[in-house]
Design a protein around this motif. Structure first.
Motif, PDB file in Angstrom:
ATOM      1  N   SER A  27       5.893 -54.276  -4.595  1.00 46.19           N
ATOM      2  CA  SER A  27       6.738 -53.976  -3.440  1.00 46.19           C
ATOM      3  C   SER A  27       7.357 -52.607  -3.660  1.00 46.19           C
ATOM      4  CB  SER A  27       7.835 -55.042  -3.290  1.00 46.19           C
ATOM      5  OG  SER A  27       8.731 -54.975  -4.390  1.00 46.19           O
ATOM      6  N   VAL A 129       6.777 -64.348   6.804  1.00 48.65           N
ATOM      7  CA  VAL A 129       6.973 -63.095   7.536  1.00 48.65           C
ATOM      8  C   VAL A 129       6.264 -63.215   8.880  1.00 48.65           C
ATOM      9  CG1 VAL A 129       6.574 -60.599   7.554  1.00 48.65           C
ATOM     10  CG2 VAL A 129       7.069 -61.774   5.388  1.00 48.65           C
ATOM     11  N   VAL A 138      11.463 -61.338   8.100  1.00 46.14           N
ATOM     12  CA  VAL A 138      11.417 -62.338   7.034  1.00 46.14           C
ATOM     13  C   VAL A 138      12.381 -63.453   7.405  1.00 46.14           C
ATOM     14  CG1 VAL A 138      11.793 -62.758   4.579  1.00 46.14           C
ATOM     15  CG2 VAL A 138      10.879 -60.565   5.341  1.00 46.14           C
ATOM     16  N   LEU A 156      11.648 -56.717   7.404  1.00 45.46           N
ATOM     17  CA  LEU A 156      10.887 -56.399   6.192  1.00 45.46           C
ATOM     18  C   LEU A 156      10.900 -54.908   5.882  1.00 45.46           C
ATOM     19  CD1 LEU A 156       8.962 -57.269   3.915  1.00 45.46           C
ATOM     20  CD2 LEU A 156       7.080 -57.039   5.538  1.00 45.46           C
ATOM     21  N   CYS A 160      14.236 -55.321   3.450  1.00 46.92           N
ATOM     22  CA  CYS A 160      13.571 -55.747   2.209  1.00 46.92           C
ATOM     23  C   CYS A 160      13.048 -54.566   1.391  1.00 46.92           C
ATOM     24  CB  CYS A 160      12.435 -56.709   2.526  1.00 46.92           C
ATOM     25  SG  CYS A 160      12.979 -58.195   3.404  1.00 46.92           S
ATOM     26  N   CYS A 166      13.267 -58.059  -3.717  1.00 51.95           N
ATOM     27  CA  CYS A 166      11.934 -58.109  -3.112  1.00 51.95           C
ATOM     28  C   CYS A 166      10.891 -57.860  -4.201  1.00 51.95           C
ATOM     29  CB  CYS A 166      11.816 -57.065  -1.999  1.00 51.95           C
ATOM     30  SG  CYS A 166      10.233 -57.094  -1.141  1.00 51.95           S
ATOM     31  N   SER A 169       5.581 -57.823  -1.638  1.00 53.58           N
ATOM     32  CA  SER A 169       5.427 -57.760  -0.181  1.00 53.58           C
ATOM     33  C   SER A 169       4.012 -57.333   0.181  1.00 53.58           C
ATOM     34  CB  SER A 169       6.438 -56.773   0.419  1.00 53.58           C
ATOM     35  OG  SER A 169       6.279 -55.476  -0.133  1.00 53.58           O
ATOM     36  N   LEU A 175       6.390 -63.180   1.745  1.00 53.06           N
ATOM     37  CA  LEU A 175       7.161 -62.312   0.858  1.00 53.06           C
ATOM     38  C   LEU A 175       7.644 -63.149  -0.321  1.00 53.06           C
ATOM     39  CD1 LEU A 175       8.844 -59.426   0.808  1.00 53.06           C
ATOM     40  CD2 LEU A 175      10.723 -60.917   1.408  1.00 53.06           C
ATOM     41  N   CYS A 177      10.560 -63.472  -2.991  1.00 56.05           N
ATOM     42  CA  CYS A 177      11.946 -62.994  -3.072  1.00 56.05           C
ATOM     43  C   CYS A 177      12.719 -63.817  -4.107  1.00 56.05           C
ATOM     44  CB  CYS A 177      12.586 -63.113  -1.692  1.00 56.05           C
ATOM     45  SG  CYS A 177      14.361 -62.839  -1.660  1.00 56.05           S
TER      46      CYS A 177
END
Length: 259
Positions: A27, A129, A138, A156, A160, A166, A169, A175, A177
Motif C-alpha cells: 500500500s 471496498v 472502504v 480509499l 486510506c 493500511c 490495498s 483492503l 487494515c
C-alpha cells in the motif's frame, strides 16, 4: 571472475556491511525501518553456482554480485536472506565497496522483513471496498473517518492512502487494515491494546450519537445488541470481549453512553 575476486576478499577480511533493512507494505503506507546499516563478522564463505554464501554465527546470507535476471528472480522467491550488489569488475575501490559500502547493496529477500510483514497480514482485518461513482469507499472503517447515515466508512484514495494502518490495498474490492487492533509499527505487537489505543486515537469522532441510534457501536463500528445484566437491560457491542462498549436506552428511546 568477479565472483571469485569477491570470494577471495571476503575470506581474507572476514567482515561485511549490511545495508539498511526496511519493511515495505502492499500500500502507500510509509516503509518502516527495521535496522540501520551494520557490520557483521563473516566466519565462512562458500561458492554456490552464481552466488556466494556468507555464514555469520548461525545465520546464512546469499550474496549475488551483478546477478543475471534469472538469478535475481530465484533469490527473490527463495527462503534465504539474499542481497544484490552492483559493482564494476575493474573498479579501483572494489574491496572497499564490498567490505564497507552499503549504498550499492540491495535486499532481494529478507527473512526478518518477511516474517514481520506476515504478522501484520495475519492481524489485519479484511474490509470491503465498493465503488461509488469515481470514488472507492472502504466500508466499516474502524477509525470512523467518515459517517453516512450512521455507518462509518473511508475514502480509499484520500483517507486510506495516508493512514498508518493500511497494510494492503493492492487487491481489487478489498483492503487489509490493522486499525481495529491499533497496530502500525512492529513494536506495537509487544504493547497492550490500551496503550496502543492511547497512541493511535481515532482520526475523528463524528456523529457518535447518530451511530448509536442506528444500532452501531461508536467505539469499534460493531452492532449493538440488547443484553441483560445484574443491573438490568443494556446495549452491548456484538464484538465483546474484544470491545467492552456499553450504553443505556432511556425511556424516551434515546441512547445514553460515554466513551
Amino acid at each position: 571472475m568477479i565472483l571469485s575476486r569477491a570470494e577471495a576478499i571476503l575470506i581474507a577480511e572476514k567482515t561485511f556491511v549490511l545495508p539498511e533493512l526496511a519493511l515495505s507494505f502492499y500500500s502507500h503506507k510509509t516503509p518502516v525501518l527495521l535496522s540501520a546499516p551494520r557490520r557483521i563478522a563473516v566466519d565462512r564463505v562458500e561458492r554456490e553456482k552464481e552466488t556466494l554464501l556468507l555464514y555469520s554465527g548461525e545465520k546464512r546470507l546469499v550474496l549475488a554480485v551483478n546477478p543475471a535476471a534469472h538469478v535475481k528472480e530465484r533469490l527473490m522467491n527463495g527462503s534465504d536472506s539474499a542481497l544484490e550488489m552492483t559493482i564494476e569488475p575493474d573498479a579501483s575501490d572494489f574491496a572497499d565497496r564490498l567490505l564497507h559500502d552499503a549504498i550499492h547493496k540491495t535486499w532481494l529477500y529478507n527473512i526478518r522483513a518477511h516474517q514481520m510483514l506476515s504478522r501484520f497480514m495475519r492481524a489485519a482485518e479484511v474490509l470491503a471496498v465498493s465503488c461509488h461513482g469515481e470514488r472507492r469507499q472502504v466500508q466499516n472503517c474502524p477509525r470512523q473517518v467518515r459517517v453516512y447515515r450512521g455507518r462509518p466508512y473511508a475514502n480509499l484514495d484520500i483517507d486510506c492512502s495516508r493512514c498508518e494502518f493500511c497494510i494492503d490495498s493492492s487487491e481489487e474490492g478489498r483492503l487489509l487494515c490493522t486499525a481495529r487492533h491499533r497496530l502500525a509499527l512492529p513494536e506495537d505487537f509487544e504493547k497492550p491494546y490500551e496503550e496502543r489505543s492511547s497512541l493511535y486515537p481515532e482520526q475523528q469522532m463524528p456523529l457518535k450519537t447518530e451511530m448509536a441510534r442506528a444500532g452501531l457501536c461508536p467505539k469499534c463500528g460493531g452492532r449493538l445488541v440488547e443484553k441483560n445484566g445484574s443491573k438490568g437491560p443494556f446495549l452491548g457491542c456484538s464484538r465483546y470481549p474484544f470491545c467492552h462498549f456499553t450504553a443505556e436506552r432511556r425511556a424516551d428511546g434515546e441512547v445514553s453512553f460515554s466513551l
